[in-house]
Structure formats: C-alpha cells, structure tokens
Design a protein around this motif. Structure first.
Motif, short mmCIF file in Angstrom:
data_model
loop_
_atom_site.label_atom_id
_atom_site.label_comp_id
_atom_site.label_asym_id
_atom_site.label_seq_id
_atom_site.Cartn_x
_atom_site.Cartn_y
_atom_site.Cartn_z
N ASP A 325 41.79 27.81 51.36
CA ASP A 325 42.03 26.68 52.28
C ASP A 325 41.18 25.47 51.90
O ASP A 325 41.65 24.33 51.95
CB ASP A 325 41.71 27.11 53.71
CG ASP A 325 42.72 28.11 54.26
OD1 ASP A 325 43.81 28.23 53.67
OD2 ASP A 325 42.40 28.79 55.27
N GLN A 326 39.95 25.72 51.50
CA GLN A 326 39.08 24.61 51.09
C GLN A 326 39.61 23.94 49.84
O GLN A 326 39.62 22.70 49.75
CB GLN A 326 37.65 25.13 50.86
CG GLN A 326 36.94 25.58 52.12
CD GLN A 326 35.60 26.24 51.81
OE1 GLN A 326 35.31 26.58 50.67
NE2 GLN A 326 34.78 26.41 52.85
N GLN A 327 40.06 24.74 48.87
CA GLN A 327 40.59 24.15 47.64
C GLN A 327 41.91 23.44 47.89
O GLN A 327 42.18 22.39 47.29
CB GLN A 327 40.75 25.24 46.57
CG GLN A 327 39.43 25.75 46.03
CD GLN A 327 39.63 26.61 44.81
OE1 GLN A 327 40.62 27.34 44.69
NE2 GLN A 327 38.68 26.56 43.88
N ARG A 431 47.69 29.33 43.40
CA ARG A 431 46.71 29.70 42.41
C ARG A 431 45.29 29.24 42.77
O ARG A 431 44.39 29.29 41.93
CB ARG A 431 47.10 29.13 41.04
CG ARG A 431 48.49 29.56 40.59
CD ARG A 431 48.85 28.96 39.25
NE ARG A 431 48.07 29.54 38.16
CZ ARG A 431 48.34 30.67 37.54
NH1 ARG A 431 49.40 31.39 37.91
NH2 ARG A 431 47.57 31.11 36.55
N VAL A 432 45.10 28.79 44.00
CA VAL A 432 43.76 28.37 44.41
C VAL A 432 43.08 29.51 45.16
O VAL A 432 43.73 30.41 45.70
CB VAL A 432 43.80 27.11 45.31
CG1 VAL A 432 44.42 25.94 44.55
CG2 VAL A 432 44.57 27.37 46.59
N GLY A 433 41.76 29.46 45.20
CA GLY A 433 40.99 30.46 45.95
C GLY A 433 40.65 31.71 45.17
O GLY A 433 40.08 32.65 45.74
N TRP A 434 40.96 31.74 43.86
CA TRP A 434 40.71 32.94 43.08
C TRP A 434 39.35 32.87 42.38
O TRP A 434 38.91 31.81 41.95
CB TRP A 434 41.81 33.13 42.03
CG TRP A 434 43.15 33.48 42.62
CD1 TRP A 434 44.12 32.61 43.02
CD2 TRP A 434 43.64 34.79 42.91
NE1 TRP A 434 45.19 33.29 43.53
CE2 TRP A 434 44.93 34.63 43.47
CE3 TRP A 434 43.14 36.07 42.73
CZ2 TRP A 434 45.71 35.71 43.85
CZ3 TRP A 434 43.92 37.16 43.11
CH2 TRP A 434 45.19 36.97 43.67
N LYS A 435 38.72 34.01 42.25
CA LYS A 435 37.44 34.10 41.56
C LYS A 435 37.34 35.47 40.91
O LYS A 435 37.86 36.46 41.44
CB LYS A 435 36.28 33.89 42.53
CG LYS A 435 34.91 33.89 41.89
CD LYS A 435 33.82 33.57 42.90
CE LYS A 435 33.82 32.10 43.25
NZ LYS A 435 32.61 31.72 44.05
N ALA A 436 36.67 35.52 39.75
CA ALA A 436 36.51 36.78 39.02
C ALA A 436 35.04 37.19 39.01
O ALA A 436 34.16 36.37 38.73
CB ALA A 436 37.04 36.64 37.61
N PHE A 437 34.78 38.45 39.32
CA PHE A 437 33.44 39.02 39.28
C PHE A 437 33.41 40.11 38.21
O PHE A 437 34.44 40.72 37.91
CB PHE A 437 33.05 39.65 40.62
CG PHE A 437 33.04 38.70 41.77
CD1 PHE A 437 31.85 38.11 42.17
CD2 PHE A 437 34.20 38.37 42.46
CE1 PHE A 437 31.82 37.23 43.24
CE2 PHE A 437 34.17 37.50 43.52
CZ PHE A 437 32.97 36.92 43.91
#
Length: 592
Positions: A325-327, A431-437
């Motif tokens: 939502d922020q992005q 495609r927003v809100g994604w992050k890889a750990f």
C-alpha cells in the motif's frame, strides 16, 4: 540552614544550633541498586587497573555514580558532575558505602575513566563479564542477536585521524559524525557488544568484527544473527555458515539480486493468483488476527568465489500488504508529479513563456521527467507541432503598397494528451510490496512465518539507539579527543543496558503473575499497564527527598525519607531490591 528545634528536641540536644539538609533522592537509589545487582561496580573494578598511588573511590563506583547522574539529569558533561554531587553527597555516600569527595569527580579523573574504557583490552573483557553475569542472573534467552549501526553527529572540527568524519547520515549529513555499531540480545534489546568507528565508513564491513566478538563471548552454538540488508554481504553469510550459526537478513536490490528479484516476483504473482502463497498472520494491539504478509520460499547453493565453503540457504520471498500500500501510494504520487511536470513543459502562449521549438528537445525532456519519477511506460504522451506564420515588412519604418515583405514562421510543440496506461499500471501495482530474505536456518529452527515475524521486530534494536540519543543524550558530544569519544560512548551504552534490564525484569515479573501496574500514566490515572517502560518506571520515583538533621559537629542525628507509595514499593519488590531498599537511608529515631 540553622534553625531552633521544638522544646522536646532541645531537651535532648541542648541549646546547640542544628543543620537541616534536604537532598532529592528520586530515582537515583533505584538506578544505583540496579547497577549493583548487575555487578557493574565489581566488573569495572576487576578490569580497569587501579594505580597504587590512586586515592578516592574506585573506577567502578566512579562510573556507577556518573551513570546515575547522566540517566537522571540527561547530561554527560564532566563539569556538571560536581554540581550534581553537592546536592546528593549524603545520599550517594550511604547508598554506595563509600566516602565520596568532590575531587573524586574532577574533570581530569573522569577523563582518565573514559580513556580506560576506550581501550579494547579493558572494554571487551568488561562486556564479556557483564554479558555472562546478566545471562546467568536473569536467565536471558540467547537465541537471537540483532546487529545494526547508527550515527551520532557533532560540531567537531574534522581532522584526518579523527573519529568524526562526514558520511551518509540519517540525522544531519551537514555535520561530521561517528558510527556506532552494536549487537543486542533479543527480545529485550540489551547491548552485548559495541564498536565506535569513524563516521565515513560503510556499514558492510562492520558486521564481522562484532559478530565474531559476540559469538566467541557467548560460546553458545546455533545463534541466529538478524540484521538489515548490509548484513547480507556474502562474506558475512559465509562466516556464519562456516561456524554453524544462523543468519536472517533481507537482500539489497543491487547486482545479481536485482536481476533475480524480477523472476522471484513473477513467480510470487503467479502463486498468488493460484492461491499457493503461505499466509502469515499476526495479532494486533486489539487482539485481532491480521494479515502480516504472504509469500513462498526456494533454496539455492552459495559459495565464496575462490573459497572452499559451500552451503545451502533459503530465499524467502514475501509480499507485505502494508508495504504494498505504501509503494502503491508512492507510485500514485509520482504519477501525479510527473503529469504536472509534463504539462508544464509546453505552457500555453503568453508573454514571458518559453516554448520548445524542436521535437528532439521535447522527447529528451519527456524522457528526463519520466525517468526522474520512475514512471517509464506508465504514461502515454501525445503532442502536436504548431506553426504560426506572420507577414512583416522588411527593414525599418512604415509600410507601403510597394514595400518588400517577408513571412516569419514560428514553430512550437504542444503536449495535447497525457494518458495513464491503466493496464501497465495495474500490472506494476501487482509487483509492489515484495522483498526477499535469506537464511541458512532450516525449517525446524526458523519456519517461513517465524522468519518474517522475527525480522519485523527489527525496531527492538532501534529502541537501543533511541535511548542512546534521547535518554542518556549522547548527542551533542561534549568531548573532543578520540579516546574520550570512544570511552563516553561505551559508558553510555552501559546506561542503556541498565535501563533495558530494569524494564525487562519488571515486565517479566508482571507477565509471570498476570499482573498490571497502576499510576504510571499521569494523563490517565485509571490506566493499568503490564508493559511499563524504563522511562515511566524512573518517573514514578520522582519527588522523593531525604531530610538530614545534623548537630553542630556535623554528625547525622536524624534522617527521614519521603514515604514511598504502594506503587514504588511494588516496583522495588519486583526488581529484587526489596521494599525497604530506600529505607537504608533513614535514621528513624533521634539519637542522643
């Protein structure tokens, strides 16, 4: 001041004048009691050498009393300590069982203390002993270690060999800074190891030294180190994997990760459409289950180029609804700004308006705006070429029928439409809100849900930095030399350690008994809390004073303390200090 007592006192004491002294005790006794329980004086005395000609109180008690002053007053200036002592000398003497003189806290002696603390041979052993004692006394969990760095700015002059240097700063990039690297014990956020470094250094290379010190000091296998994307450097991960410890950190969107991230997001979007993503829920402040994230994971093999180490790690790819939502809001904002700037490229005709007369210039300006706002391919811009012809007489003067004329042509380009590409924008929003750990911990040690929720608690280490800056007020720094800056920073982290342990012990006591404390919120006297902060605990001990009556010879004949409230006694009991801890300052009966 000197006063005459009532007739009953006069019969006991005769006609001599009496001296009445009032000292503010407040939270000072609580802080000193907590530091003594943690073993701070004896640990410091064990590792800071005392010169054979040294007189006065030990280095440990010097540090404890100075720390109590700093935490209470929020002022680490050396010059302020003597003023503080004048109003607390009797109280401090009875609490510490030491003979305290103002000369014990003169400027040069405090400088010597900071110089001792700045020496790695002393400081590392102090950290090691305090960690071992705290873990044994308070039975702290040693599963998760959080590592991060912060900056502290100052008004110092920048020198080639100085700690204060210009560098990337979230506080004030116009001022020089030092960098403070810290590893803290989760979940309480107690500092375990601290390094003070010059402010221009990048964070990436600061993790290994502090991780190695913590790992060797704790001697506990299988520690989980959690940090931000700068901790995910390949060398750091390889070191932890080699020593059978675990790591958890997000990957930065640079290099090979940026290329792989596009494919990972595509896979995540596809899995989301088919309902294959794992849902990760958390309980909010109101006790409701809410969606924290959803994602999936895959495995890959890692190795260091030219090295012998090879290990397997999991890549956890998650999408956070809040982050998305922020992005998305940021994307909408950028689109709006881009549309405004594109419209302004070709203003309507008017006096003083500059117009674009070349199509290549217009295309270049369009690309510059779209690239600056990262909205390439999301807006379709159409324009037209407008040509205006006017006839003018050649030369100066009035025109006539036979005078030569010429046609003047003016060309301008005008943007006619700016249309949002809704389909492309909708695909971008997916495609927003994604992050890889990445983590090398297996499922039994760290499930996908645990990995996400564990990293979400990264604010715990930020609380340590917040206390360093707002409670013990490390900034602005009032010391100049490198060893003084290092020593003061280490001393202040001890203050943060005291606050953190105090808060944790009280919260654990309340949790064990399923109890809550009233009266810690003056703005709402009916409010009960089972998670009090150290700051509110200390504030609850305000307005406690000690009245001392001395005879003409300077002997204490009566000491009376402001009666403690039920809340104060309860807190002291839960901290293991005892409800009568403050009572040791009193002499209840007037002696003859």
């Amino acid at each position: 001041m000197r006063v005459q007592l009532a007739q009953q006192a006069q019969k006991i004491l005769g006609k001599s004048d009496l001296v009445i002294i009032t000292e503010r005790v407040d939270d000072v006794a609580l802080l000193i009691g907590q530091m003594v329980t943690m073993g701070l004086p004896e640990v410091l005395d064990r590792h800071i050498p005392r010169h054979w000609t040294q007189r006065g109180i030990s280095w440990g008690w010097t540090a404890v009393i100075w720390l109590a002053s700093i935490v209470t007053e929020g002022d680490h200036r050396k010059v302020s300590v003597e003023t503080y002592l004048k109003g607390m000398q009797h109280t401090l003497s009875h609490l510490t069982a030491q003979v305290i003189e103002p000369l014990d806290f003169r400027d040069d002696r405090l400088s010597h203390l900071l110089t001792h603390l700045s020496k790695p041979a002393y400081w590392h052993q102090i950290e090691h002993d305090l960690n071992a004692r705290s873990i044994e006394v308070y039975d702290f969990s040693q599963d998760v270690i959080r590592c991060d760095a912060t900056t502290v700015s100052g008004e110092h002059e920048v020198t080639a060999d100085g700690l204060l240097q210009f560098g990337h700063s979230k506080d004030d990039p116009t001022r020089p800074q030092i960098k403070v690297m810290m590893g803290s014990l989760d979940p309480l956020g107690m500092p375990l190891a601290t390094d003070v470094l010059s402010g221009e250094r990048a964070d990436d290379g600061l993790y290994l030294p502090i991780i190695e010190r913590i790992r060797i000091g704790l001697r506990t296998p299988g520690l989980l180190f959690v940090g931000d994307c700068k901790m995910s450097a390949l060398d750091t991960r390889a070191y932890l994997a080699k020593h059978q410890d675990w790591y958890l950190s997000p990957l930065p969107l640079t290099g090979a990760t940026a290329e792989a991230m596009d494919a990972w997001i595509t896979t995540g979007v596809t899995k989301g459409e088919t309902g294959e993503l794992v849902r990760i829920e958390r309980t909010n402040d109101r006790g409701h289950k809410v969606l924290a994230a959803e994602g999936y994971e895959c495995e890959r093999t890692c190795c260091v180029p030219g090295g012998a180490g090879v290990w397997r790690e999991r890549v956890v790819v998650v999408r956070s609804p809040m982050h998305a939502d922020q992005q998305a809001a940021g994307l909408e904002k950028r689109l709006g700004h881009a549309e405004t700037q594109l419209t302004a490229l070709t203003p309507p005709r008017g006096r003083g308006k500059r117009h674009i007369t070349d199509e290549a210039t217009l295309v270049e300006a369009l690309d510059r705006v779209l690239t600056a706002h990262r909205v390439d391919g999301l807006l379709r811009v159409t324009w037209e070429k407008q040509v205006e012809q006017t006839t003018q007489y050649v030369g100066r003067g009035r025109g006539s029928v036979h005078r030569e004329k010429r046609v003047v042509q003016k060309t301008r380009y005008h943007i006619t439409h700016i249309v949002r590409q809704e389909g492309t924008i909708a695909a971008r929003r997916q495609r927003v809100g994604w992050k890889a750990f990445v983590t090398n911990a297996g499922h039994p040690r760290l499930s996908l849900q645990d990995a996400v929720l564990c990293y979400r608690n990264e604010s715990r280490v930020e609380r340590v930095f917040n206390r360093l800056k707002s409670r013990v007020h490390i900034a602005p720094l009032f010391v100049k030399r490198n060893e003084q800056i290092e020593g003061l920073t280490y001393l202040l982290t001890l203050g943060v350690r005291v606050l953190t342990v105090m808060e944790f012990v009280l919260r654990r006591s309340l949790e064990t008994e399923q109890a809550s404390l009233p009266g810690l919120h003056p703005e709402n006297k009916q409010k009960m809390t089972d998670k009090p902060t150290a700051e509110r605990i200390l504030k609850a001990f305000s307005d406690i004073s000690l009245t001392i009556i001395q005879n003409a010879a300077g002997e204490d004949i009566l000491r009376r303390l402001t009666p403690l409230s039920g809340l104060q006694e309860d807190i002291l009991q839960r901290l293991g200090l005892g409800a009568t801890f403050y009572g040791q300052l009193e002499i209840q009966a007037m002696s003859t």
